[in-house]
Design a protein around this motif. Structure first.
Motif, PDB file in Angstrom:
ATOM      1  N   ALA A   1       0.826  -1.219   0.000  1.00 52.34           N
ATOM      2  CA  ALA A   1       0.000   0.000   0.000  1.00 52.34           C
ATOM      3  C   ALA A   1       0.854   1.261   0.000  1.00 52.34           C
ATOM      4  O   ALA A   1       0.346   2.360   0.220  1.00 52.34           O
ATOM      5  CB  ALA A   1      -0.929  -0.009   1.215  1.00 52.34           C
ATOM      6  N   GLY A   2       2.151   1.118  -0.251  1.00 54.19           N
ATOM      7  CA  GLY A   2       3.055   2.266  -0.218  1.00 54.19           C
ATOM      8  C   GLY A   2       2.839   3.218  -1.380  1.00 54.19           C
ATOM      9  O   GLY A   2       2.435   2.817  -2.469  1.00 54.19           O
ATOM     10  N   THR A   3       3.119   4.495  -1.135  1.00 52.22           N
ATOM     11  CA  THR A   3       2.929   5.523  -2.175  1.00 52.22           C
ATOM     12  C   THR A   3       4.151   6.418  -2.345  1.00 52.22           C
ATOM     13  O   THR A   3       4.129   7.345  -3.150  1.00 52.22           O
ATOM     14  CB  THR A   3       1.720   6.415  -1.839  1.00 52.22           C
ATOM     15  OG1 THR A   3       1.926   7.032  -0.557  1.00 52.22           O
ATOM     16  CG2 THR A   3       0.426   5.606  -1.802  1.00 52.22           C
ATOM     17  N   LYS A   4       5.212   6.170  -1.603  1.00 50.84           N
ATOM     18  CA  LYS A   4       6.387   7.049  -1.658  1.00 50.84           C
ATOM     19  C   LYS A   4       7.224   6.778  -2.903  1.00 50.84           C
ATOM     20  O   LYS A   4       7.222   5.677  -3.464  1.00 50.84           O
ATOM     21  CB  LYS A   4       7.236   6.894  -0.395  1.00 50.84           C
ATOM     22  CG  LYS A   4       6.565   7.426   0.870  1.00 50.84           C
ATOM     23  CD  LYS A   4       7.504   7.372   2.053  1.00 50.84           C
ATOM     24  CE  LYS A   4       6.838   7.907   3.318  1.00 50.84           C
ATOM     25  NZ  LYS A   4       6.490   9.331   3.180  1.00 50.84           N
ATOM     26  N   GLY A   5       7.962   7.809  -3.307  1.00 49.19           N
ATOM     27  CA  GLY A   5       8.890   7.709  -4.419  1.00 49.19           C
ATOM     28  C   GLY A   5      10.309   7.958  -3.948  1.00 49.19           C
ATOM     29  O   GLY A   5      10.544   8.309  -2.775  1.00 49.19           O
ATOM     30  N   PRO A   6      11.316   7.822  -4.815  1.00 48.46           N
ATOM     31  CA  PRO A   6      12.716   8.005  -4.415  1.00 48.46           C
ATOM     32  C   PRO A   6      12.996   9.355  -3.757  1.00 48.46           C
ATOM     33  O   PRO A   6      13.753   9.439  -2.783  1.00 48.46           O
ATOM     34  CB  PRO A   6      13.476   7.868  -5.736  1.00 48.46           C
ATOM     35  CG  PRO A   6      12.614   6.988  -6.570  1.00 48.46           C
ATOM     36  CD  PRO A   6      11.207   7.354  -6.215  1.00 48.46           C
ATOM     37  N   ALA A   7      12.386  10.425  -4.261  1.00 47.92           N
ATOM     38  CA  ALA A   7      12.664  11.764  -3.735  1.00 47.92           C
ATOM     39  C   ALA A   7      12.084  11.987  -2.339  1.00 47.92           C
ATOM     40  O   ALA A   7      12.411  12.981  -1.686  1.00 47.92           O
ATOM     41  CB  ALA A   7      12.136  12.827  -4.697  1.00 47.92           C
ATOM     42  N   ASP A   8      11.219  11.072  -1.876  1.00 45.79           N
ATOM     43  CA  ASP A   8      10.648  11.201  -0.526  1.00 45.79           C
ATOM     44  C   ASP A   8      11.629  10.758   0.553  1.00 45.79           C
ATOM     45  O   ASP A   8      11.347  10.888   1.739  1.00 45.79           O
ATOM     46  CB  ASP A   8       9.358  10.381  -0.411  1.00 45.79           C
ATOM     47  CG  ASP A   8       8.244  10.945  -1.274  1.00 45.79           C
ATOM     48  OD1 ASP A   8       8.094  12.182  -1.303  1.00 45.79           O
ATOM     49  OD2 ASP A   8       7.535  10.155  -1.924  1.00 45.79           O
ATOM     50  N   PHE A   9      12.777  10.242   0.141  1.00 42.35           N
ATOM     51  CA  PHE A   9      13.803   9.784   1.081  1.00 42.35           C
ATOM     52  C   PHE A   9      15.016  10.707   0.971  1.00 42.35           C
ATOM     53  O   PHE A   9      15.487  10.991  -0.130  1.00 42.35           O
ATOM     54  CB  PHE A   9      14.219   8.347   0.779  1.00 42.35           C
ATOM     55  CG  PHE A   9      13.111   7.340   0.929  1.00 42.35           C
ATOM     56  CD1 PHE A   9      13.001   6.585   2.086  1.00 42.35           C
ATOM     57  CD2 PHE A   9      12.179   7.159  -0.083  1.00 42.35           C
ATOM     58  CE1 PHE A   9      11.986   5.653   2.220  1.00 42.35           C
ATOM     59  CE2 PHE A   9      11.157   6.239   0.042  1.00 42.35           C
ATOM     60  CZ  PHE A   9      11.054   5.490   1.200  1.00 42.35           C
ATOM     61  N   THR A  10      15.510  11.167   2.109  1.00 43.01           N
ATOM     62  CA  THR A  10      16.711  12.014   2.138  1.00 43.01           C
ATOM     63  C   THR A  10      17.933  11.142   2.347  1.00 43.01           C
ATOM     64  O   THR A  10      18.028  10.415   3.340  1.00 43.01           O
ATOM     65  CB  THR A  10      16.623  13.061   3.261  1.00 43.01           C
ATOM     66  OG1 THR A  10      15.491  13.901   3.027  1.00 43.01           O
ATOM     67  CG2 THR A  10      17.879  13.920   3.305  1.00 43.01           C
ATOM     68  N   MET A  11      18.861  11.203   1.397  1.00 42.22           N
ATOM     69  CA  MET A  11      20.076  10.402   1.462  1.00 42.22           C
ATOM     70  C   MET A  11      21.201  11.228   2.085  1.00 42.22           C
ATOM     71  O   MET A  11      21.304  12.437   1.843  1.00 42.22           O
ATOM     72  CB  MET A  11      20.481   9.947   0.059  1.00 42.22           C
ATOM     73  CG  MET A  11      19.335   9.393  -0.788  1.00 42.22           C
ATOM     74  SD  MET A  11      18.432   8.047   0.016  1.00 42.22           S
ATOM     75  CE  MET A  11      19.729   6.819   0.149  1.00 42.22           C
ATOM     76  N   SER A  12      22.046  10.566   2.868  1.00 48.61           N
ATOM     77  CA  SER A  12      23.171  11.239   3.519  1.00 48.61           C
ATOM     78  C   SER A  12      24.444  10.428   3.304  1.00 48.61           C
ATOM     79  O   SER A  12      24.432   9.193   3.415  1.00 48.61           O
ATOM     80  CB  SER A  12      22.905  11.403   5.016  1.00 48.61           C
ATOM     81  OG  SER A  12      21.751  12.201   5.234  1.00 48.61           O
ATOM     82  N   VAL A  13      25.534  11.139   3.001  1.00 50.45           N
ATOM     83  CA  VAL A  13      26.835  10.502   2.812  1.00 50.45           C
ATOM     84  C   VAL A  13      27.803  11.082   3.834  1.00 50.45           C
ATOM     85  O   VAL A  13      27.936  12.305   3.955  1.00 50.45           O
ATOM     86  CB  VAL A  13      27.383  10.731   1.390  1.00 50.45           C
ATOM     87  CG1 VAL A  13      28.770  10.108   1.248  1.00 50.45           C
ATOM     88  CG2 VAL A  13      26.420  10.162   0.357  1.00 50.45           C
ATOM     89  N   THR A  14      28.437  10.213   4.589  1.00 47.22           N
ATOM     90  CA  THR A  14      29.478  10.651   5.529  1.00 47.22           C
ATOM     91  C   THR A  14      30.827  10.170   4.997  1.00 47.22           C
ATOM     92  O   THR A  14      30.921   9.125   4.366  1.00 47.22           O
ATOM     93  CB  THR A  14      29.235  10.083   6.938  1.00 47.22           C
ATOM     94  OG1 THR A  14      29.200   8.648   6.877  1.00 47.22           O
ATOM     95  CG2 THR A  14      27.917  10.593   7.502  1.00 47.22           C
ATOM     96  N   GLY A  15      31.858  10.932   5.248  1.00 47.86           N
ATOM     97  CA  GLY A  15      33.194  10.600   4.768  1.00 47.86           C
ATOM     98  C   GLY A  15      34.029  11.858   4.734  1.00 47.86           C
ATOM     99  O   GLY A  15      33.777  12.816   5.478  1.00 47.86           O
ATOM    100  N   SER A  16      35.005  11.875   3.829  1.00 45.02           N
ATOM    101  CA  SER A  16      35.913  13.015   3.723  1.00 45.02           C
ATOM    102  C   SER A  16      35.384  14.005   2.680  1.00 45.02           C
ATOM    103  O   SER A  16      35.528  13.786   1.473  1.00 45.02           O
ATOM    104  CB  SER A  16      37.315  12.534   3.353  1.00 45.02           C
ATOM    105  OG  SER A  16      38.201  13.626   3.243  1.00 45.02           O
TER     106      SER A  16
END
Length: 222
Positions: A23-38
């Motif tokens: 029953a999900g309706t979310k798309g890729p842009a509904d998720f905030t991606m985070s990258v940690t590193g240098s």
């Protein structure tokens, strides 16, 4: 002669996939991606399907995470964490699958007529099976009555039945009802099966037929 060497930064490609088979309706842009590193750039961004988002990052250890979304379970590919070298390109794929929504059915049983004069007679019982699931089809393979037994093949009842979300199946059968005045006949019908994820579904309902009194009468002939 002057020879200049310019170092090439490492590249991390982040691809975001979303699977909505419940029953999900979310798309890729509904998720905030985070990258940690240098010094990742960008370090935070909306998810994007392939070809994804390219992140410039200095050599060293890194990891990819995302904002939590209720109702979804994430999975991360191997290169979503680790170390990256100068000039190297790695691809991280994050897939979110919407969680299974519990399936359900509702069974309704009615009798016609709801009363019979003693000593009884035949009543027609109607059974409705409604698939109240949000997303899943249900395969109903059993329809039984605690008095009349297996209903498959009785009246208009046929098993199995594949019922879409929100849809219903209805059938009817005739049964004999008997008893003394003031008594009642109650029987329970149960439907059972599985949804398209293999989860069991079942429900029951009953119907009652009352036996009514018939006034006594005599005839006198002289």
């Amino acid at each position: 002669c002057t020879i200049t060497n310019n170092d090439v930064s490492a590249k991390l490609i982040v691809i975001k996939n979303v699977v909505n088979d419940e029953a999900g309706t979310k798309g890729p842009a509904d998720f905030t991606m985070s990258v940690t590193g240098s010094s990742p750039s960008p370090a935070s961004f909306p998810g994007a399907a392939a070809p994804g988002t390219q992140v410039s990052i200095n050599p060293g250890s890194y990891s990819v995470s995302e904002s939590v979304a209720a109702g979804y379970t994430p999975s991360f590919s191997t290169d979503c964490t680790g170390s990256i070298a100068l000039g190297e390109t790695k691809t991280c794929t994050v897939t979110n699958n919407d969680n299974d929504t519990p399936s359900s059915i509702v069974v309704t049983k009615t009798a016609n007529p709801t009363s019979l004069p003693e000593p009884g007679g035949n009543a027609t019982f109607s059974v409705t099976i409604q698939n109240t699931s949000v997303a899943d089809w249900v395969d109903i393979h059993s329809l039984t009555d605690d008095v009349y037994g297996n209903l498959a093949g009785k009246g208009t009842c046929v098993m199995p039945q594949l019922i879409a979300p929100g849809a219903s199946y209805q059938c009817s059968f005739m049964g004999a009802v008997s008893g003394n005045a003031g008594s009642s006949h109650t029987d329970v019908v149960t439907a059972a099966g599985q949804d398209d994820d293999g989860n069991n579904v079942s429900d029951s309902d009953d119907a009652t037929v009352t036996i009514t009194d018939v006034a006594a009468a005599i005839q006198v002939t002289k």
